[in-house]
Design a protein around this motif. Sequence first.
Motif, PDB file in Angstrom:
ATOM      1  N   GLY A  20       0.793  -1.224   0.000  1.00 42.75           N
ATOM      2  CA  GLY A  20       0.000   0.000   0.000  1.00 42.75           C
ATOM      3  C   GLY A  20       0.819   1.265   0.000  1.00 42.75           C
ATOM      4  O   GLY A  20       0.294   2.350   0.301  1.00 42.75           O
ATOM      5  N   SER A  21       2.102   1.177  -0.330  1.00 43.99           N
ATOM      6  CA  SER A  21       2.981   2.342  -0.253  1.00 43.99           C
ATOM      7  C   SER A  21       2.813   3.304  -1.422  1.00 43.99           C
ATOM      8  O   SER A  21       3.303   4.427  -1.370  1.00 43.99           O
ATOM      9  N   GLY A  22       2.131   2.866  -2.485  1.00 42.18           N
ATOM     10  CA  GLY A  22       2.000   3.702  -3.667  1.00 42.18           C
ATOM     11  C   GLY A  22       3.167   3.568  -4.622  1.00 42.18           C
ATOM     12  O   GLY A  22       3.178   4.170  -5.692  1.00 42.18           O
ATOM     13  N   MET A  23       4.178   2.809  -4.252  1.00 45.98           N
ATOM     14  CA  MET A  23       5.342   2.555  -5.100  1.00 45.98           C
ATOM     15  C   MET A  23       5.365   1.093  -5.505  1.00 45.98           C
ATOM     16  O   MET A  23       4.752   0.247  -4.851  1.00 45.98           O
ATOM     17  N   ASP A  24       6.070   0.794  -6.568  1.00 47.10           N
ATOM     18  CA  ASP A  24       6.382  -0.586  -6.886  1.00 47.10           C
ATOM     19  C   ASP A  24       7.119  -1.189  -5.699  1.00 47.10           C
ATOM     20  O   ASP A  24       7.967  -0.532  -5.077  1.00 47.10           O
ATOM     21  N   VAL A  25       6.811  -2.425  -5.346  1.00 42.81           N
ATOM     22  CA  VAL A  25       7.385  -3.027  -4.143  1.00 42.81           C
ATOM     23  C   VAL A  25       8.905  -3.059  -4.203  1.00 42.81           C
ATOM     24  O   VAL A  25       9.596  -2.762  -3.213  1.00 42.81           O
ATOM     25  N   GLU A  26       9.466  -3.404  -5.367  1.00 45.82           N
ATOM     26  CA  GLU A  26      10.920  -3.453  -5.479  1.00 45.82           C
ATOM     27  C   GLU A  26      11.523  -2.058  -5.337  1.00 45.82           C
ATOM     28  O   GLU A  26      12.589  -1.891  -4.736  1.00 45.82           O
TER      29      GLU A  26
END
Length: 387
Positions: free
Chosen positions: A259-265
């Motif tokens: 849920g961070s709004g970024m790609d996980v990597e």
Amino acid sequence: MNNDQIFKDRARVLDEDLAGRASTAGADALLAEIVLLERIPARRRLLLSPGRALLGLAAVAAAVAVIAPSMLSDSTVSVVPQPSTSVSATAEPTARQILLAAAVAVEKSPASGDYWRTATVNQWMLTDPTRSYVLEGRRSRETWLAKRPDLQYWRIWQDLGYKPATPQDEAAWRAAGAPTSWRYPKDMKTEELFGVPSKPLEAAAGERTAERLRGNWKGSAGDVAGDSMTWKEVRAIPGEPETLRSYLEERIGRLELAGSGMDVEEARAHILLRDCVGIISGLPASPEVRASAYRILASLPGIRAEGEMTDPLGRRGQTFGYQEEIEPGLFTRVQLVVDPSTGLLLAEVRTNTTKLADGRQAEIRHSTSYQAIGWTDERPELPTHRN
């Protein structure tokens, strides 16, 4: 033998005062040697998408900025300007080369004391409420973390007031009647460049204040990957670059990032950078661990050398620069000031531009400058005013 070991061995042979206690002859020679060595590709690199490769790198600024120290009566490092490190005229050092030199130097830093102390000056800019000129605010802060259970944790700070940022801003401020306080509307548009102050800003400096840190602070030596660390846990952090990286990546892998709004990597890459920065600039880890954090940073993409610059406190050092995407299409310029002969943090400066009410383009800068960092057996000088 790998390059890191070559750097270590050459540093010890060239000179024993790489930490800057007497001269920088050994550091100069070492850096010149490093520049002339063939650059080895990093064994492991983070592969970020082209548009986001530099996202989150503001944390790296603190990591590769370095202070030039003179030793206090104990082992805390006090930051004073030192002669800049010279290198071969035929080749300028790259970011990777200077980071590796800083890693060699930081291994020589003191490893223990009663307190882990950091002293910083934070400076930030924002427009006045009418967007007619730019203000600069400053705050000094010291943090004293006690390794011994019979000693207290302390934070000491002082708000140093606000003033126009440049002569041009001062002229606009005088034309506006030279106010000494500023009140902001809650709905003011800031382009995400600064937070809207909830209280009036004051030109006058505040009182120096001490706060005893309690609760979760007691027994804490800082945090890694968002988790508070005890002194025992910090001592157990592995000191070799590959094992440290695996240790950090394992801790980062426990975090819920969907849920961070970024790609996980990309989010994991951001946190890895942030954690390396935290180790170098604030965590009371061993010199070996801090050196390995530098070596991890040296393996990451996106940092470029920019030559010398003067930091916000007037000290000169090697500079790195990059851009950070703080929201889609909005970038911040980040500059990091480094003295590779010490391996310690000097300053981080972030710069944006904004348009004022009269159409003038103005810079909005935020910086953290380190005045002292490291172990000491001294005690804090506590002001009368307590929070």
